[in-house]
Design a protein around this motif. Structure first.
Motif, PDB file in Angstrom:
ATOM      1  N   LEU A  38      13.231 -11.434  -1.426  1.00  0.00           N
ATOM      2  CA  LEU A  38      11.942 -11.805  -2.009  1.00  0.00           C
ATOM      3  C   LEU A  38      10.790 -11.464  -1.062  1.00  0.00           C
ATOM      4  O   LEU A  38       9.770 -10.909  -1.488  1.00  0.00           O
ATOM      5  N   LEU A  39      10.951 -11.768   0.213  1.00  0.00           N
ATOM      6  CA  LEU A  39       9.910 -11.456   1.185  1.00  0.00           C
ATOM      7  C   LEU A  39       9.712  -9.947   1.320  1.00  0.00           C
ATOM      8  O   LEU A  39       8.579  -9.474   1.416  1.00  0.00           O
ATOM      9  N   LEU A  40      10.803  -9.195   1.313  1.00  0.00           N
ATOM     10  CA  LEU A  40      10.707  -7.737   1.397  1.00  0.00           C
ATOM     11  C   LEU A  40       9.995  -7.169   0.168  1.00  0.00           C
ATOM     12  O   LEU A  40       9.112  -6.314   0.286  1.00  0.00           O
ATOM     13  N   ALA A  41      10.357  -7.658  -1.011  1.00  0.00           N
ATOM     14  CA  ALA A  41       9.714  -7.184  -2.238  1.00  0.00           C
ATOM     15  C   ALA A  41       8.229  -7.548  -2.258  1.00  0.00           C
ATOM     16  O   ALA A  41       7.394  -6.741  -2.685  1.00  0.00           O
ATOM     17  N   THR A  42       7.885  -8.726  -1.771  1.00  0.00           N
ATOM     18  CA  THR A  42       6.492  -9.141  -1.705  1.00  0.00           C
ATOM     19  C   THR A  42       5.706  -8.260  -0.749  1.00  0.00           C
ATOM     20  O   THR A  42       4.592  -7.826  -1.058  1.00  0.00           O
ATOM     21  N   PHE A  43       6.292  -7.975   0.417  1.00  0.00           N
ATOM     22  CA  PHE A  43       5.638  -7.100   1.387  1.00  0.00           C
ATOM     23  C   PHE A  43       5.403  -5.706   0.798  1.00  0.00           C
ATOM     24  O   PHE A  43       4.316  -5.146   0.917  1.00  0.00           O
ATOM     25  N   ILE A  44       6.432  -5.153   0.150  1.00  0.00           N
ATOM     26  CA  ILE A  44       6.300  -3.820  -0.443  1.00  0.00           C
ATOM     27  C   ILE A  44       5.226  -3.823  -1.522  1.00  0.00           C
ATOM     28  O   ILE A  44       4.404  -2.898  -1.610  1.00  0.00           O
ATOM     29  N   PHE A  45       5.182  -4.865  -2.352  1.00  0.00           N
ATOM     30  CA  PHE A  45       4.175  -4.952  -3.404  1.00  0.00           C
ATOM     31  C   PHE A  45       2.763  -5.007  -2.823  1.00  0.00           C
ATOM     32  O   PHE A  45       1.868  -4.287  -3.277  1.00  0.00           O
ATOM     33  N   VAL A  46       2.557  -5.860  -1.823  1.00  0.00           N
ATOM     34  CA  VAL A  46       1.232  -5.996  -1.218  1.00  0.00           C
ATOM     35  C   VAL A  46       0.831  -4.691  -0.530  1.00  0.00           C
ATOM     36  O   VAL A  46      -0.302  -4.219  -0.667  1.00  0.00           O
ATOM     37  N   TYR A  47       1.758  -4.085   0.216  1.00  0.00           N
ATOM     38  CA  TYR A  47       1.477  -2.825   0.916  1.00  0.00           C
ATOM     39  C   TYR A  47       1.085  -1.736  -0.080  1.00  0.00           C
ATOM     40  O   TYR A  47       0.088  -1.045   0.094  1.00  0.00           O
ATOM     41  N   TYR A  48       1.881  -1.587  -1.144  1.00  0.00           N
ATOM     42  CA  TYR A  48       1.615  -0.540  -2.140  1.00  0.00           C
ATOM     43  C   TYR A  48       0.300  -0.799  -2.878  1.00  0.00           C
ATOM     44  O   TYR A  48      -0.449   0.140  -3.165  1.00  0.00           O
ATOM     45  N   THR A  49       0.016  -2.065  -3.179  1.00  0.00           N
ATOM     46  CA  THR A  49      -1.230  -2.402  -3.863  1.00  0.00           C
ATOM     47  C   THR A  49      -2.439  -2.057  -3.001  1.00  0.00           C
ATOM     48  O   THR A  49      -3.404  -1.458  -3.487  1.00  0.00           O
ATOM     49  N   ILE A  50      -2.385  -2.405  -1.725  1.00  0.00           N
ATOM     50  CA  ILE A  50      -3.482  -2.049  -0.819  1.00  0.00           C
ATOM     51  C   ILE A  50      -3.585  -0.538  -0.690  1.00  0.00           C
ATOM     52  O   ILE A  50      -4.684   0.033  -0.703  1.00  0.00           O
ATOM     53  N   TRP A  51      -2.449   0.124  -0.580  1.00  0.00           N
ATOM     54  CA  TRP A  51      -2.409   1.573  -0.417  1.00  0.00           C
ATOM     55  C   TRP A  51      -3.063   2.287  -1.592  1.00  0.00           C
ATOM     56  O   TRP A  51      -3.802   3.253  -1.416  1.00  0.00           O
ATOM     57  N   THR A  52      -2.780   1.813  -2.810  1.00  0.00           N
ATOM     58  CA  THR A  52      -3.264   2.536  -3.988  1.00  0.00           C
ATOM     59  C   THR A  52      -4.639   2.081  -4.476  1.00  0.00           C
ATOM     60  O   THR A  52      -5.374   2.883  -5.050  1.00  0.00           O
ATOM     61  N   PHE A  53      -4.989   0.799  -4.271  1.00  0.00           N
ATOM     62  CA  PHE A  53      -6.235   0.288  -4.834  1.00  0.00           C
ATOM     63  C   PHE A  53      -7.349   0.070  -3.818  1.00  0.00           C
ATOM     64  O   PHE A  53      -8.512  -0.006  -4.207  1.00  0.00           O
ATOM     65  N   VAL A  54      -7.021  -0.060  -2.542  1.00  0.00           N
ATOM     66  CA  VAL A  54      -8.048  -0.358  -1.551  1.00  0.00           C
ATOM     67  C   VAL A  54      -8.405   0.866  -0.719  1.00  0.00           C
ATOM     68  O   VAL A  54      -9.590   1.158  -0.511  1.00  0.00           O
TER      69      VAL A  54
END
Length: 82
Positions: free
Chosen positions: A11-27
């Motif tokens: 769960l922590l790994l999936a959360t990290f990947i989601f946050v990283y990818y979201t910042i990468w693509t939207f920020v």
């Protein structure tokens, strides 16, 4: 390791990947190229290429597994008939 610990790690790994990818693509597209935050991310080309490759590999693995199960069940049925 217990199942709950493994689940928490996943769960922590999936959360990290989601946050990283979201910042990468939207920020990062709205941040200047010389900003220090840009050094933590690959070029934006990989934001599309990596998920596409992962999807292709995943589909190939699932298809191979299904084919293996079908072949194995067919050989079991064939063995029972003789």
């Amino acid at each position: 390791m217990e199942d709950q610990q493994v689940g928490l790690i996943m769960l922590l790994l999936a959360t990290f990947i989601f946050v990283y990818y979201t910042i990468w693509t939207f920020v990062t597209p709205f941040i200047a190229d010389d900003n220090i935050l840009q050094y933590f991310f690959l070029p934006r080309y990989y934001a599309i290429a990596l998920p596409v490759v992962a999807l292709i590999v995943g589909v190939c693995l699932v298809t191979s597994f299904i084919g293996f199960v079908i072949i194995k069940s067919a050989s079991k049925k064939k063995g029972k008939k003789n």
